[in-house]
Design an enzyme around this catalytic site. Sequence first.
Site, PDB file in Angstrom:
ATOM      1  N   ASP A  56      30.384  24.498  63.017  1.00  0.00           N
ATOM      2  CA  ASP A  56      31.458  23.436  63.281  1.00  0.00           C
ATOM      3  C   ASP A  56      32.538  23.549  62.277  1.00  0.00           C
ATOM      4  O   ASP A  56      32.481  23.476  61.034  1.00  0.00           O
ATOM      5  CB  ASP A  56      30.807  22.160  63.051  1.00  0.00           C
ATOM      6  N   ASP A 108      39.300  22.055  66.235  1.00  0.00           N
ATOM      7  CA  ASP A 108      37.796  21.403  66.075  1.00  0.00           C
ATOM      8  C   ASP A 108      37.118  21.902  67.220  1.00  0.00           C
ATOM      9  O   ASP A 108      37.246  21.822  68.348  1.00  0.00           O
ATOM     10  CB  ASP A 108      38.033  19.937  66.459  1.00  0.00           C
TER      11      ASP A 108
END
Length: 407
Positions: A279, A99
């Site tokens: 992201d 992440d």
Amino acid sequence: MFPAASLLTILLLALSIAGSPFEVGNSPITLPIARRLNTSGGTINLLQHDQARAAALKDHSISTHDRRAGSIPVTNNAVTYIAAVGVGSPATTYNLLVDTGSSNTWVGANTPYAMTSTSVNTGQLVAVSYGSGYFSGTEYTDTVTLGSGLTITRQSIGVASFSLGFTDVDGILGIGPVDLTVDTLPNSPATTIPTVTDNLYSQGTISQKVVAISFEPTTSQTVTNGELTFGGTDATKYTGSIAYTPITPYGSASGFWGINESITYGTTTILSATSGIVDTGTTLILIASDAFSAYQSATGATLDQSIGLLYITSTQYSALENLNFNVGSNIHTLTPNAQIWPRALNTHIGGSTSYIYLIVNSIGSPSGQGLDFINGYTFLERFYSVFDTTNARIGFATTSYTDATTN
């Protein structure tokens, strides 16, 4: 303009190391790939997941403002990316979501944390919310193994006593900016926690604080198709040169891997220059609601009310124009095929086999909010991306898959 002031199939990493400090050629050490299909939750509502995450990213940013290279081959899961990470000595292997939008590393969502001689309880509580998930527990320091030569001692690890939204994965490997760890220790809210990248660098394992990511488009539920590199870049994974842009100083995007960009559909501007983020934890490309309306109008797409995604006909697909992401003086282009969801995977997201779905959607708020777009996985699978903490910049390069027509 600027303001005034990802579960369906698993993406699993095996790791390798190379001798060059800055460029990685052939990775000589590769761990076995674990492949599995996550069907426990049925089909996934991509938009609901991504918009919940976007809202959490905005909330987090508001509340918390301000050697060698090793490579990890990655498998793609259409929604998330999972690394096989060893913790402890002897190590227990945990499957952790990679992440870039968070920075804490934690385990225990499924596979229990196994204490060994290297486990140290710091006595600190730790908790992080991700919008589509949450965990709370206790902070430990422990030895973390990312592969041969990529071993970290005394790495902060959250050990979950409670978690929600992490079916069939064990936690998260956070590779976002270190300031995202602020407010994650309730009893020491101002404390930052060094990330795995920080510690690889401070312990002399890598020569620069750089993480590079390579993915490829896929029409399969599970496939090994990527690489995560710590400490440098892999010149075999991209074409041409890497175009860098500074981390944006504007708005809430500045606390993440944030950049400035404008977006044009063909020659029509649908999003004026503004700030947003890159992201890995977001699947779709999310843009401000007014930009999304302009994109829908320009493409003539129809909203599938059942899953929230736009779809177009074959005739409309033939007329689809390029979507251009203007970053600094560089243009990163998504071809028509790059703007659609893999048709072979339509049913896995609850869609119709006869529709052509678009991967651009609304972030849930109008432009001018300080975080007006998220370039998610469906953007990253078409470009090589470099997250450079040392020089406070992000880089993109084309790959042999940038113009692929596999979708």
